[in-house]
Design a protein around this motif. Structure first.
Motif, PDB file in Angstrom:
ATOM      1  N   THR A  62     -15.854 -45.912  35.673  1.00 49.39           N
ATOM      2  CA  THR A  62     -16.164 -45.389  36.978  1.00 49.39           C
ATOM      3  C   THR A  62     -14.731 -44.729  37.376  1.00 49.39           C
ATOM      4  O   THR A  62     -13.773 -45.173  37.557  1.00 49.39           O
ATOM      5  N   PRO A  63     -14.835 -43.541  37.840  1.00 43.91           N
ATOM      6  CA  PRO A  63     -13.603 -42.776  38.513  1.00 43.91           C
ATOM      7  C   PRO A  63     -13.068 -43.566  39.804  1.00 43.91           C
ATOM      8  O   PRO A  63     -13.837 -44.231  40.577  1.00 43.91           O
ATOM      9  N   LYS A  64     -11.797 -43.623  39.802  1.00 45.67           N
ATOM     10  CA  LYS A  64     -11.179 -44.259  40.668  1.00 45.67           C
ATOM     11  C   LYS A  64     -11.608 -43.939  42.137  1.00 45.67           C
ATOM     12  O   LYS A  64     -11.581 -44.772  43.221  1.00 45.67           O
ATOM     13  N   ILE A  65     -11.690 -42.836  42.437  1.00 44.35           N
ATOM     14  CA  ILE A  65     -12.016 -42.354  43.846  1.00 44.35           C
ATOM     15  C   ILE A  65     -13.246 -43.100  44.411  1.00 44.35           C
ATOM     16  O   ILE A  65     -13.369 -43.425  45.459  1.00 44.35           O
ATOM     17  N   LYS A  66     -14.115 -43.457  43.399  1.00 43.04           N
ATOM     18  CA  LYS A  66     -15.256 -44.081  43.910  1.00 43.04           C
ATOM     19  C   LYS A  66     -15.279 -45.393  44.030  1.00 43.04           C
ATOM     20  O   LYS A  66     -15.746 -46.013  45.158  1.00 43.04           O
TER      21      LYS A  66
ATOM     22  N   HIS B  58     -41.481 -38.664  24.348  1.00 43.25           N
ATOM     23  CA  HIS B  58     -42.172 -39.940  23.544  1.00 43.25           C
ATOM     24  C   HIS B  58     -43.343 -40.407  24.354  1.00 43.25           C
ATOM     25  O   HIS B  58     -44.017 -41.478  23.663  1.00 43.25           O
ATOM     26  N   GLY B  59     -43.448 -40.043  25.689  1.00 43.52           N
ATOM     27  CA  GLY B  59     -44.511 -40.839  26.267  1.00 43.52           C
ATOM     28  C   GLY B  59     -44.442 -42.190  26.729  1.00 43.52           C
ATOM     29  O   GLY B  59     -45.304 -42.982  27.267  1.00 43.52           O
ATOM     30  N   LYS B  60     -43.440 -42.649  26.680  1.00 40.65           N
ATOM     31  CA  LYS B  60     -42.953 -44.039  27.044  1.00 40.65           C
ATOM     32  C   LYS B  60     -41.408 -43.983  27.175  1.00 40.65           C
ATOM     33  O   LYS B  60     -40.690 -43.149  26.895  1.00 40.65           O
ATOM     34  N   ARG B  61     -40.949 -44.944  28.003  1.00 38.14           N
ATOM     35  CA  ARG B  61     -39.531 -45.182  28.300  1.00 38.14           C
ATOM     36  C   ARG B  61     -38.917 -45.607  27.016  1.00 38.14           C
ATOM     37  O   ARG B  61     -39.279 -46.077  26.117  1.00 38.14           O
ATOM     38  N   ILE B  62     -37.589 -44.739  26.961  1.00 36.73           N
ATOM     39  CA  ILE B  62     -36.848 -45.122  25.604  1.00 36.73           C
ATOM     40  C   ILE B  62     -35.431 -45.439  26.058  1.00 36.73           C
ATOM     41  O   ILE B  62     -35.316 -45.504  27.357  1.00 36.73           O
ATOM     42  N   MET B  63     -34.535 -45.994  25.286  1.00 37.83           N
ATOM     43  CA  MET B  63     -33.247 -46.293  25.559  1.00 37.83           C
ATOM     44  C   MET B  63     -32.427 -45.448  24.773  1.00 37.83           C
ATOM     45  O   MET B  63     -32.684 -45.308  23.556  1.00 37.83           O
ATOM     46  N   LEU B  64     -31.486 -44.786  25.339  1.00 44.83           N
ATOM     47  CA  LEU B  64     -30.499 -44.038  24.571  1.00 44.83           C
ATOM     48  C   LEU B  64     -29.563 -44.849  23.737  1.00 44.83           C
ATOM     49  O   LEU B  64     -29.092 -45.729  24.348  1.00 44.83           O
ATOM     50  N   GLU B  65     -29.395 -44.320  22.430  1.00 45.90           N
ATOM     51  CA  GLU B  65     -28.131 -45.111  21.952  1.00 45.90           C
ATOM     52  C   GLU B  65     -26.848 -45.144  22.591  1.00 45.90           C
ATOM     53  O   GLU B  65     -26.089 -45.879  22.718  1.00 45.90           O
ATOM     54  N   ARG B  66     -26.587 -43.887  23.036  1.00 40.67           N
ATOM     55  CA  ARG B  66     -25.425 -43.745  23.773  1.00 40.67           C
ATOM     56  C   ARG B  66     -25.657 -42.570  24.842  1.00 40.67           C
ATOM     57  O   ARG B  66     -26.243 -41.591  24.317  1.00 40.67           O
ATOM     58  N   ALA B  67     -25.165 -42.765  26.141  1.00 43.46           N
ATOM     59  CA  ALA B  67     -25.067 -41.843  26.966  1.00 43.46           C
ATOM     60  C   ALA B  67     -23.932 -41.191  27.314  1.00 43.46           C
ATOM     61  O   ALA B  67     -22.871 -41.937  27.635  1.00 43.46           O
ATOM     62  N   GLY B  68     -23.800 -39.930  27.372  1.00 43.51           N
ATOM     63  CA  GLY B  68     -22.432 -39.107  27.519  1.00 43.51           C
ATOM     64  C   GLY B  68     -21.982 -39.305  28.973  1.00 43.51           C
ATOM     65  O   GLY B  68     -22.962 -39.206  29.932  1.00 43.51           O
ATOM     66  N   GLY B  69     -20.867 -39.528  29.102  1.00 47.82           N
ATOM     67  CA  GLY B  69     -20.298 -40.065  30.495  1.00 47.82           C
ATOM     68  C   GLY B  69     -19.711 -38.895  31.263  1.00 47.82           C
ATOM     69  O   GLY B  69     -19.186 -39.157  32.320  1.00 47.82           O
ATOM     70  N   PHE B  70     -19.700 -37.495  30.925  1.00 44.13           N
ATOM     71  CA  PHE B  70     -18.951 -36.594  31.492  1.00 44.13           C
ATOM     72  C   PHE B  70     -19.711 -36.394  32.916  1.00 44.13           C
ATOM     73  O   PHE B  70     -18.932 -36.302  33.782  1.00 44.13           O
ATOM     74  N   ALA B  71     -21.040 -36.534  33.036  1.00 45.75           N
ATOM     75  CA  ALA B  71     -21.451 -36.592  34.410  1.00 45.75           C
ATOM     76  C   ALA B  71     -21.887 -37.718  34.813  1.00 45.75           C
ATOM     77  O   ALA B  71     -22.997 -38.463  34.754  1.00 45.75           O
TER      78      ALA B  71
END
Length: 430
Positions: free
Chosen positions: A206-210, A320-333
């Motif tokens: 988490t960015p320090k400002i937050k 996929h027509g259903k909820r999935i989980m990402l193996e990894r989510a990019g953190g730039f945004a």
């Protein structure tokens, strides 16, 4: 203000706790921890008799989840930037449930949105015309300025709407939430307004400002885990152990309804026929709320989600027509970097939205630059995602003269990231 930094042994989960003038109860952390108090300088070694990982003691069950989600790679779904992909198949959805076309559910959300209690702490944000961007795109681009909210993000709406509905007894127990930053500030300010205590669990990235802003609002901050999901697991377990009320960042009807007031305001503010509203998507609470209102009163207006290529959990879930989980989510945004979307938010999005546009980091940075040149405002990456989506969509489809809205969802930018943003933005323009 006293700061307590906890650094566990290498084999245990990394945890940092920051709080304001409060004694910290460490009974929920049964691992070997070294605590260093920076004021006064003192070192304390805590060695419980049973050194277990807290998640081994009581396994966490994610919100509403009944079975493990399929793990997929973000790279498994790619299409051209600006293309409207991940279009939901609505042919067989909810037929016959709660009456024809789910009318009862639709009216329930409309009522929740129309009666949402958000304006004690938030403002009706302006819908600003962007002349420079409009000229560039040959379309009329309007910016819904949620970056002008008291916590510089739309998140205050949903957090306060849910918390304001809690009973006095529930508020007296205190609340806890997990957040990448903006929801945390919304919960902290809401707790201050409602007079209850708040524990905010945030990823270490988490960015320090937050998290600094959260501290200033009087909440207790816990930094734990690399990704949001780890922070949520900890917060859910602690809520159960200590009797705290968990304020979900997106997957709760009252939170969704609070965010839905943005859609209500847009339709009241816009003066001309509207082609589409572009909405940043993380867990899905914002787009679900906006769609729940707009699609019921102006069904021809397109509701288009925008995600980063490396954080596309909603697009993949719809694909996929259903909820999935990402193996990894990019953190730039980081404000939209989640591995899985909400159960209720996915249900609403699958029924109501028109698709998802994917954008890369360069496009996001270029839109931050465009926003700065438009009105000298600096958005965080997640806050500029919708503009990037609107720009790429208009260019891809050659939209001419249409009215489109982009939600500028947040402006909690870390100053030390501006160099990278500037570099990527300039490279995009060259």
């Amino acid at each position: 203000m006293e700061t307590l930094c906890l650094a566990p042994s290498p084999s245990s989960l990394l945890l940092t706790t920051r709080h304001n003038n409060q004694k910290k109860n460490l009974r929920h952390q049964p691992c070997t921890i070294t605590a260093v108090l920076t004021n006064p300088a003192e070192v304390i070694s805590l060695k419980p008799s049973t050194p277990l990982n807290p998640f081994e003691k009581a396994p966490h069950k994610p919100f509403h989840q009944t079975q493990p989600l399929k793990k997929v790679s973000a790279e498994s779904l790619k299409y051209e930037s600006g293309f409207l992909g991940a279009v939901p198949d609505k042919s067989g959805l909810d037929k016959g449930r709660e009456g024809n076309n789910n009318i009862h559910d639709a009216m329930s959300y409309l009522t929740k949105i129309l009666t949402s209690n958000v304006y004690d702490v938030s403002i009706e944000s302006p819908l600003d015309y962007a002349p420079k961007l409009s000229e560039k795109l040959h379309a009329n681009l309007w910016l819904k300025r949620e970056d002008l909210q008291p916590v510089f993000s739309f998140k205050i709406r949903g957090a306060y709407n849910m918390m304001a509905k809690l009973s006095r007894q529930q508020l007296a127990r205190g609340v806890i939430c997990s957040s990448a930053g903006n929801h945390a500030q919304g919960v902290a300010l809401s707790a201050q307004k409602l007079g209850c205590s708040a524990v905010i669990v945030m990823p270490l990235t988490t960015p320090k400002i937050k998290w600094k802003t959260v501290e200033k609002l009087g909440a207790t901050v816990v930094l734990i885990g690399e990704w949001y999901d780890e922070a949520e697991a900890y917060a859910q377990q602690r809520a159960k152990d200590e009797g705290l009320i968990f304020v979900h960042p997106f997957d709760h009807p009252d939170v969704i309804a609070g965010q839905g007031t943005i859609g209500m305001e847009i339709m009241r503010q816009v003066q001309s026929p509207l082609h589409a509203i572009f909405v940043p998507v993380g867990g899905g609470g914002l787009i679900a709320g906006i769609a729940a209102y707009v699609k019921r009163v102006h069904p021809k207006v397109k509701i288009i989600g925008v995600e980063a290529y490396d954080a596309n959990a909603m697009a993949l879930s719809i694909h996929h027509g259903k909820r999935i989980m990402l193996e990894r989510a990019g953190g730039f945004a980081d404000g939209i970097a989640v591995k899985k979307v909400g159960e209720e938010t996915f249900r609403l999005c699958r029924e109501l939205i028109d698709g998802v546009v994917l954008v890369d980091h360069d496009a996001i940075c270029a839109s931050i630059k465009d926003m700065f040149e438009e009105n000298r405002s600096i958005l965080e990456p997640a806050g500029a995602v919708a503009i990037a989506g609107a720009e790429t969509y208009c260019k891809y489809y050659g939209l001419k003269g249409e009215n489109v809205v982009a939600i500028t969802s947040g402006a909690n930018m870390n100053f030390d990231r501006l160099g990278l943003v500037s570099q990527l933005a300039v490279g995009r323009c060259e």
